[in-house]
Design an enzyme around this catalytic site. Structure first.
Site, PDB file in Angstrom:
ATOM      1  N   TYR A  31      -9.529 -12.276 -46.368  1.00 27.56           N
ATOM      2  CA  TYR A  31      -8.962 -10.895 -46.314  1.00 27.56           C
ATOM      3  C   TYR A  31     -10.103 -10.049 -46.117  1.00 27.56           C
ATOM      4  O   TYR A  31     -10.842  -9.954 -47.636  1.00 27.56           O
ATOM      5  CB  TYR A  31      -8.181 -11.068 -47.615  1.00 27.56           C
ATOM      6  N   SER A  76      14.635  21.834 -15.016  1.00 20.34           N
ATOM      7  CA  SER A  76      12.814  22.621 -15.495  1.00 20.34           C
ATOM      8  C   SER A  76      13.956  24.118 -16.093  1.00 20.34           C
ATOM      9  O   SER A  76      14.852  24.284 -15.564  1.00 20.34           O
ATOM     10  CB  SER A  76      12.501  22.624 -14.348  1.00 20.34           C
ATOM     11  N   GLU A 104       9.525   8.861 -16.501  1.00 16.31           N
ATOM     12  CA  GLU A 104       8.188   8.170 -17.050  1.00 16.31           C
ATOM     13  C   GLU A 104       7.930   8.592 -18.133  1.00 16.31           C
ATOM     14  O   GLU A 104       6.160   8.114 -18.231  1.00 16.31           O
ATOM     15  CB  GLU A 104       7.963  10.847 -16.586  1.00 16.31           C
ATOM     16  N   HIS A 128       0.921  -1.537  -0.132  1.00 11.69           N
ATOM     17  CA  HIS A 128      -0.296  -0.022   0.369  1.00 11.69           C
ATOM     18  C   HIS A 128       1.411   1.393   0.183  1.00 11.69           C
ATOM     19  O   HIS A 128       0.303   2.504   0.268  1.00 11.69           O
ATOM     20  CB  HIS A 128      -0.770   0.037   1.361  1.00 11.69           C
ATOM     21  N   LYS A 168      16.001  22.373 -10.270  1.00 10.60           N
ATOM     22  CA  LYS A 168      15.421  20.410 -10.830  1.00 10.60           C
ATOM     23  C   LYS A 168      15.619  19.590 -11.506  1.00 10.60           C
ATOM     24  O   LYS A 168      16.982  20.201 -12.136  1.00 10.60           O
ATOM     25  CB  LYS A 168      13.990  20.982 -11.808  1.00 10.60           C
TER      26      LYS A 168
END
Ligand code: ARG
Length: 475
Positions: free
Chosen positions: A329, A289, A302, A168, A295
């Site tokens: 097809y 950044s 990501e 968790h 940063k």
């Protein structure tokens, strides 16, 4: 629009199939029909398939040996033009098959027109696409293996580096960083075997099924199958030209793999956040950044996290294209390639970026250890000790340990900083031996059950994986 930018319908009928037509297609018809911008990537497979087909036609006497030689040399010349970027792909010729055949005709003349006996673009494209997906499966399996290698090396290095294990996303029990990485090596092993399985199932050759019903020419399908590295020809001509489940299966395997990459990517995002601070990525794998000078963003992680959206989207896209299509097809099936190419492009990039990050990341062992020591992560060890030393039933031990955690929380100390008399206040039979299980090193070392996080286990598992990756077949 047509190639030359005009929106008027080209007047001429198609040279390959225009016999029964008296006018060319409307511009928009040509536009929606053409797939060359996408399927030009199949040129290698298309030329290999045509060479195998031509050799077989000559071997069974459908074309002459001289015609075969002209076709074979001509196809080499076309390949050289495409390879060197000199080939002029044209939408007028719709797709890769007709583009290559038209150029072959320009280069060698009449023998080129003999090549299409006993085949159709339906079995031709099915063959080309199988060859392409087969290579994608092989390359993906190899890239997954490289990521496993990167993980296993880091795992060996960090077999005893203590970190928090979470459930968790709440601190659960201490584990080792190596053990955490090993989980991904196992996951990726299943991914790799999915591609190996998919490849084995797809490795049958549709060439010679012709349009849908087979052919009256005395062709040798086993010969073309073998020449193209297939295990055998496909058994049913209708299925041969209708099936795209080989691509669906590869895309499903790709989607599951991408979902695994997204989980590792998410963990790298979390670990590199200063709030965790478990891992640092070097400048090579961090981005800044344009407004916030402090940063260090994990953009590659990501993007790996995001790729699953595009890849699983491709799977669903082809699944929906195929749903409900009658045999054999239908032109719908031309939409199979863009999604598949895009998914495997994304996957290759994500796998390479992920392997790069795994090799690049430097764990902060001190921070990981501090985090593992906080959060009462050895409370289970205390409960287990109560069971072992005092013969308490586990449920009771769980309750006692829970009360000791509550007390430690109130006093603002870690479990291993609790005073014995405070613990005895909760359970009078506790003695100083209990402290032996409250530290994180003792905790991880004690979990030596098969598959557990004990550093000796993890070291042995890492060694076994490194050995296995070294010796087994590349795919
Ligand atoms: N470009 C077509 C495809 O990718 C090739 C097969 C065309 N067959 C046909 N009967 N029009 O599906």
């Amino acid at each position: 629009m047509t190639d030359d930018g005009s929106t008027k319908a080209p007047g001429a009928t198609n040279a390959m199939w225009g016999g029964r037509f008296s006018a060319g297609p409307a511009a928009v018809m040509a536009e929606i029909n053409a797939s060359i911008d996408v399927d030009r990537r199949l040129w290698r497979e298309d030329i290999a398939g045509s060479k195998a087909h031509a050799a077989m036609l000559a071997a069974v006497g459908v074309i002459s040996v001289e015609d075969f030689r002209a076709i074979d040399a001509g196809l080499d010349a076309v390949a050289a033009e495409i390879e060197s970027g000199r080939f002029a792909f044209s939408k007028t010729h719709e797709d890769i098959h007709l583009n290559i055949e038209a150029r072959l005709k320009e280069l060698i003349g009449e023998p080129a027109s003999r090549l299409h006996a006993a085949r159709s673009r339906n079995d031709q494209v099915a063959t080309d696409f199988r060859l392409w997906v087969r290579r994608a499966c092989d390359e993906t399996a190899a890239a997954v293996r490289d990521l496993q290698q990167a993980l296993a090396e880091r795992e060996r290095e960090h077999a005893a580096t203590v970190m928090t294990g979470y459930t968790h996303l709440q601190p659960a029990q201490p584990i080792t960083f190596g053990h955490h990485l090993l989980a991904y090596v196992e996951m990726l092993a299943r991914d790799r075997s999915r591609f190996i399985d998919a490849r084995a199932r797809l490795n049958e050759c549709p060439l010679g099924a012709a349009a849908l019903a087979g052919t009256s020419f005395p062709i040798d399908r086993s010969r073309t199958a073998a020449a193209l590295g297939f295990d055998r020809p496909t058994a049913n001509s209708l299925d041969s030209v209708s099936a795209r489940d080989f691509a669906l299966e590869a895309l499903a395997a790709a989607s599951i793999l991408a979902s695994h990459l997204s989980r590792l990517a998410e963990e790298i995002v979390l670990w590199t956040s200063p709030h965790f601070g478990f891992v640092r990525l070097s400048d090579a794998f961090s981005t800044g950044s344009s407004i916030m000078p402090q940063k260090r963003n994990p953009d590659a992680a990501e993007l790996c996290r995001a790729k699953v959206g595009r890849i699983a989207g491709s799977f669903i896209s082809l699944l929906m294209v195929m749903k409900g299509l009658p045999l054999a097809y239908s032109k719908d099936m031309q939409e199979d390639k863009a999604a598949t190419f895009q998914a495997f492009d994304d996957l290759a990039l994500a796998l390479a970026a992920m392997a790069g990050m795994v090799r690049d990341m430097s764990p902060d062992a001190a921070r990981m250890r501090a985090a593992a020591s906080a959060g009462f992560s050895t409370a289970t060890d205390l409960a287990d000790w109560l069971v072992r030393a005092l013969a308490m039933p586990f449920r009771d031990a769980h309750h006692v340990a829970g009360r000791i955690v509550a007390l430690a929380e109130k006093k603002g100390v870690r479990l291993d900083e609790m005073r014995l008399e405070d613990m005895r206040h909760v359970e009078p039979r506790i003695d100083e031996r209990a402290f032996g299980v409250l530290g994180v090193d003792a905790s991880v070392a004690s979990r030596d059950s098969f598959g557990g996080t004990a550093p000796d286990n993890v070291r042995a598992a890492a060694d076994a994986w490194l050995e296995k990756l070294q010796t087994e077949k590349p795919r």
